[in-house]
Design a protein around this motif. Structure first.
Motif, PDB file in Angstrom:
ATOM      1  N   ASN A 159       0.822  -1.196  -0.010  1.00  0.00           N
ATOM      2  CA  ASN A 159       0.164  -0.096   0.091  1.00  0.00           C
ATOM      3  C   ASN A 159       0.640   1.437   0.193  1.00  0.00           C
ATOM      4  O   ASN A 159       0.333   2.149  -0.486  1.00  0.00           O
ATOM      5  CB  ASN A 159      -1.241   0.462   0.773  1.00  0.00           C
ATOM      6  CG  ASN A 159      -2.626  -0.830   0.837  1.00  0.00           C
ATOM      7  OD1 ASN A 159      -2.438  -1.546   0.238  1.00  0.00           O
ATOM      8  ND2 ASN A 159      -2.977  -1.290   1.963  1.00  0.00           N
ATOM      9  N   LYS A 162       1.765   1.599  -3.719  1.00  0.00           N
ATOM     10  CA  LYS A 162       0.887   1.818  -4.412  1.00  0.00           C
ATOM     11  C   LYS A 162       0.698   2.738  -4.412  1.00  0.00           C
ATOM     12  O   LYS A 162      -0.166   3.734  -5.139  1.00  0.00           O
ATOM     13  CB  LYS A 162      -0.084   0.753  -4.099  1.00  0.00           C
ATOM     14  CG  LYS A 162       0.192  -0.578  -4.483  1.00  0.00           C
ATOM     15  CD  LYS A 162      -1.628  -1.745  -4.662  1.00  0.00           C
ATOM     16  CE  LYS A 162      -2.477  -1.179  -3.504  1.00  0.00           C
ATOM     17  NZ  LYS A 162      -2.934  -1.917  -3.300  1.00  0.00           N
ATOM     18  N   TYR A 163       0.166   4.133  -2.684  1.00  0.00           N
ATOM     19  CA  TYR A 163      -0.449   5.007  -3.174  1.00  0.00           C
ATOM     20  C   TYR A 163       0.416   6.032  -2.163  1.00  0.00           C
ATOM     21  O   TYR A 163       0.016   7.099  -1.887  1.00  0.00           O
ATOM     22  CB  TYR A 163      -1.506   5.287  -1.732  1.00  0.00           C
ATOM     23  CG  TYR A 163      -2.014   3.757  -2.175  1.00  0.00           C
ATOM     24  CD1 TYR A 163      -3.538   4.030  -2.933  1.00  0.00           C
ATOM     25  CD2 TYR A 163      -2.393   2.953  -1.270  1.00  0.00           C
ATOM     26  CE1 TYR A 163      -4.484   3.343  -2.839  1.00  0.00           C
ATOM     27  CE2 TYR A 163      -3.471   1.228  -1.298  1.00  0.00           C
ATOM     28  CZ  TYR A 163      -4.555   1.738  -2.479  1.00  0.00           C
ATOM     29  OH  TYR A 163      -5.320   1.150  -2.718  1.00  0.00           O
ATOM     30  N   ASP A 187       5.104   6.440   4.647  1.00  0.00           N
ATOM     31  CA  ASP A 187       5.543   6.917   3.281  1.00  0.00           C
ATOM     32  C   ASP A 187       5.298   8.054   2.882  1.00  0.00           C
ATOM     33  O   ASP A 187       4.515   9.074   3.918  1.00  0.00           O
ATOM     34  CB  ASP A 187       4.033   5.705   2.610  1.00  0.00           C
ATOM     35  CG  ASP A 187       2.706   6.013   2.408  1.00  0.00           C
ATOM     36  OD1 ASP A 187       2.330   7.384   2.372  1.00  0.00           O
ATOM     37  OD2 ASP A 187       1.897   5.250   3.511  1.00  0.00           O
ATOM     38  N   ILE A 192      -4.715   9.862   3.558  1.00  0.00           N
ATOM     39  CA  ILE A 192      -6.030   8.725   3.890  1.00  0.00           C
ATOM     40  C   ILE A 192      -6.408  10.697   4.163  1.00  0.00           C
ATOM     41  O   ILE A 192      -6.104  11.155   5.161  1.00  0.00           O
ATOM     42  CB  ILE A 192      -6.442   8.315   4.584  1.00  0.00           C
ATOM     43  CG1 ILE A 192      -5.055   7.221   3.749  1.00  0.00           C
ATOM     44  CG2 ILE A 192      -7.655   7.556   4.682  1.00  0.00           C
ATOM     45  CD1 ILE A 192      -4.665   5.961   4.339  1.00  0.00           C
ATOM     46  N   TYR A 205     -13.761  -1.649   1.851  1.00  0.00           N
ATOM     47  CA  TYR A 205     -13.725  -0.054   2.038  1.00  0.00           C
ATOM     48  C   TYR A 205     -12.309  -0.159   1.217  1.00  0.00           C
ATOM     49  O   TYR A 205     -11.552   0.012   1.451  1.00  0.00           O
ATOM     50  CB  TYR A 205     -13.593   0.689   3.073  1.00  0.00           C
ATOM     51  CG  TYR A 205     -14.055   2.084   3.310  1.00  0.00           C
ATOM     52  CD1 TYR A 205     -14.908   2.506   3.311  1.00  0.00           C
ATOM     53  CD2 TYR A 205     -12.668   2.989   3.448  1.00  0.00           C
ATOM     54  CE1 TYR A 205     -14.928   4.122   2.928  1.00  0.00           C
ATOM     55  CE2 TYR A 205     -12.798   4.218   3.082  1.00  0.00           C
ATOM     56  CZ  TYR A 205     -13.824   4.815   3.109  1.00  0.00           C
ATOM     57  OH  TYR A 205     -13.905   5.867   2.617  1.00  0.00           O
ATOM     58  N   ARG A 206     -12.566   1.560   0.109  1.00  0.00           N
ATOM     59  CA  ARG A 206     -12.043   1.773  -0.448  1.00  0.00           C
ATOM     60  C   ARG A 206     -12.109   3.934  -0.608  1.00  0.00           C
ATOM     61  O   ARG A 206     -12.867   3.630  -0.548  1.00  0.00           O
ATOM     62  CB  ARG A 206     -11.818   1.993  -1.633  1.00  0.00           C
ATOM     63  CG  ARG A 206     -11.025   0.156  -2.304  1.00  0.00           C
ATOM     64  CD  ARG A 206     -12.136  -0.367  -2.682  1.00  0.00           C
ATOM     65  NE  ARG A 206     -11.077  -1.680  -3.539  1.00  0.00           N
ATOM     66  CZ  ARG A 206     -11.758  -2.487  -4.195  1.00  0.00           C
ATOM     67  NH1 ARG A 206     -13.297  -2.097  -4.761  1.00  0.00           N
ATOM     68  NH2 ARG A 206     -11.679  -3.548  -4.712  1.00  0.00           N
ATOM     69  N   VAL A 207     -10.342   4.190   0.110  1.00  0.00           N
ATOM     70  CA  VAL A 207     -11.025   5.606  -0.317  1.00  0.00           C
ATOM     71  C   VAL A 207     -11.247   6.085  -1.596  1.00  0.00           C
ATOM     72  O   VAL A 207     -12.367   6.544  -2.266  1.00  0.00           O
ATOM     73  CB  VAL A 207     -10.004   6.739   0.055  1.00  0.00           C
ATOM     74  CG1 VAL A 207      -9.944   7.854  -0.328  1.00  0.00           C
ATOM     75  CG2 VAL A 207      -9.706   6.482   1.416  1.00  0.00           C
ATOM     76  N   SER A 212      -8.067   1.996  -6.462  1.00  0.00           N
ATOM     77  CA  SER A 212      -7.605   1.168  -6.270  1.00  0.00           C
ATOM     78  C   SER A 212      -7.058  -0.221  -6.786  1.00  0.00           C
ATOM     79  O   SER A 212      -6.433  -0.547  -6.776  1.00  0.00           O
ATOM     80  CB  SER A 212      -7.758   1.091  -4.692  1.00  0.00           C
ATOM     81  OG  SER A 212      -8.467  -0.429  -4.424  1.00  0.00           O
ATOM     82  N   GLY A 217      -5.602  -3.401  -6.116  1.00  0.00           N
ATOM     83  CA  GLY A 217      -5.820  -3.654  -4.756  1.00  0.00           C
ATOM     84  C   GLY A 217      -7.417  -4.046  -4.812  1.00  0.00           C
ATOM     85  O   GLY A 217      -8.441  -4.363  -5.526  1.00  0.00           O
ATOM     86  N   THR A 218      -7.301  -5.084  -3.770  1.00  0.00           N
ATOM     87  CA  THR A 218      -9.067  -5.960  -3.246  1.00  0.00           C
ATOM     88  C   THR A 218      -9.785  -5.283  -2.415  1.00  0.00           C
ATOM     89  O   THR A 218     -10.294  -5.816  -2.353  1.00  0.00           O
ATOM     90  CB  THR A 218      -8.372  -7.728  -3.448  1.00  0.00           C
ATOM     91  OG1 THR A 218      -7.661  -7.378  -1.669  1.00  0.00           O
ATOM     92  CG2 THR A 218      -7.758  -8.073  -4.012  1.00  0.00           C
ATOM     93  N   GLY A 219      -9.476  -4.503  -1.757  1.00  0.00           N
ATOM     94  CA  GLY A 219     -10.060  -3.396  -0.909  1.00  0.00           C
ATOM     95  C   GLY A 219      -9.547  -4.358   0.242  1.00  0.00           C
ATOM     96  O   GLY A 219     -10.468  -4.336   1.585  1.00  0.00           O
ATOM     97  N   GLY A 221      -6.936  -5.359   2.138  1.00  0.00           N
ATOM     98  CA  GLY A 221      -6.106  -6.194   2.260  1.00  0.00           C
ATOM     99  C   GLY A 221      -5.022  -5.549   4.305  1.00  0.00           C
ATOM    100  O   GLY A 221      -4.564  -6.050   4.737  1.00  0.00           O
ATOM    101  N   LEU A 222      -6.531  -3.927   4.584  1.00  0.00           N
ATOM    102  CA  LEU A 222      -5.882  -3.440   5.514  1.00  0.00           C
ATOM    103  C   LEU A 222      -6.928  -4.379   6.962  1.00  0.00           C
ATOM    104  O   LEU A 222      -6.564  -4.775   7.314  1.00  0.00           O
ATOM    105  CB  LEU A 222      -6.394  -2.272   6.044  1.00  0.00           C
ATOM    106  CG  LEU A 222      -5.363  -1.510   4.761  1.00  0.00           C
ATOM    107  CD1 LEU A 222      -5.952   0.365   5.117  1.00  0.00           C
ATOM    108  CD2 LEU A 222      -4.576  -0.760   5.731  1.00  0.00           C
TER     109      LEU A 222
END
Ligand code: ADP
Length: 255
Positions: A159, A162-163, A187, A192, A205-207, A212, A217-219, A221-222
């Motif tokens: 992450n 990626k972000y 990072d 966020i 959940y994704r911003v 993502s 992203g799969t949503g 990871g966290l």
């Protein structure tokens, strides 16, 4: 229903007296709702790549230009990778939730585990010229389940890459506080928004959904990170500033 809580009422006969018995079934209702939401989320996440794949197959069937075919196959490959990541994350979550696999703690050298993760993710870091810094001393150990903890590190570091922005930095630090090791992943990325912070550990959940998905992203990871931390009796926290970057801190008990 009383103030959003749900009760089940039963009339009982106790020693000749009629008694109304109320049972609070709110958690069960919430569980049923969460299950419904989960199934509908998974179906939606799979439906999108399958729709694209159907389109690709139909086009490739009729197409003769090899360059166009190659282009479409590239699209198909991306969608297959997306479904593959989703299924992998779902399997990891299912295993964690079933508790069928116990946590196997061993003292692990953190620096080496992080270096391994950096190596595995170097290809995506290089795409954006991101510098990966491992500031942990060579002999620092943490009592963790190596396999699960490496999934946690991979998710956080991936992450952070990626972000992140072009030419950004990802840095890993550790400090001891009381009986905890506090591992932080910092990072210099997009950050966020404040109102999203309490939600990012929720499944799916994704911003920014399209961003993502674009970065693979799969949503999930966290929520996997949270699960693994809690399975070690630890805690995970996040600090972030939009436009500046984020810091994820994982606190793991040392005993
Ligand atoms: P995803 O697969 O979408 O990355 P995650 O569960 O790993 O799902 O993260 C949830 C959301 O939290 C992401 O979609 C992203 O919006 C946000 N996020 C996670 N890590 C970072 C980070 N280091 N910087 C900025 N946003 C992040």
């Amino acid at each position: 229903v009383i103030n959003d809580d749900i009760f089940l009422a039963r009339v009982l006969n106790i020693n000749g007296k009629r008694v109304i018995h109320f049972q609070d079934i709110t958690p069960f209702e919430l569980y049923k709702q969460a299950k419904k939401d989960f199934v509908s989320n998974v179906s939606h996440e799979l439906k999108t790549p399958i729709t694209v794949l159907k389109g690709v197959v139909e086009t490739v069937e009729k197409e003769e230009d090899i360059n166009v075919i190659k282009d479409f196959l590239k699209k198909a490959k991306k969608r297959i990778q997306q479904m593959d990541s989703l299924i992998n994350d779902l399997l990891i979550l299912a295993k964690l939730e079933s508790k069928e696999e116990k946590i196997q703690k061993k003292k692990i050298k953190l620096k080496a585990l992080i270096n391994q993760t950096f190596e595995d993710l170097q290809h995506i870091a290089s795409e954006k010229n991101i510098t990966l810094k491992n500031n942990i001393s060579s002999n620092f150990t943490v009592p963790v389940d190596e396999k699960k903890f490496s999934i946690l590190l991979k998710n956080l570091i991936e992450n952070a890459i990626k972000y992140n922005k072009q030419n950004g930095i990802v840095e890993i630090n550790v400090k001891k506080s009381e009986n905890y090791a506090e591992i932080s992943v910092v990072d210099t990325g997009i950050g966020i928004p404040k109102d999203s912070l309490p939600l990012i550990f929720e499944r799916f959940y994704r911003v920014d959904k399209s961003r993502s998905r674009n970065v693979g992203g799969t949503g999930l990871g966290l929520s996997i990170v949270k699960h693994i931390t809690e399975a070690h009796n630890g805690k995970v926290e996040v600090k972030s500033e939009v436009g500046k970057g984020s810091e994820f801190i994982v606190k793991i008990p040392l005993e």
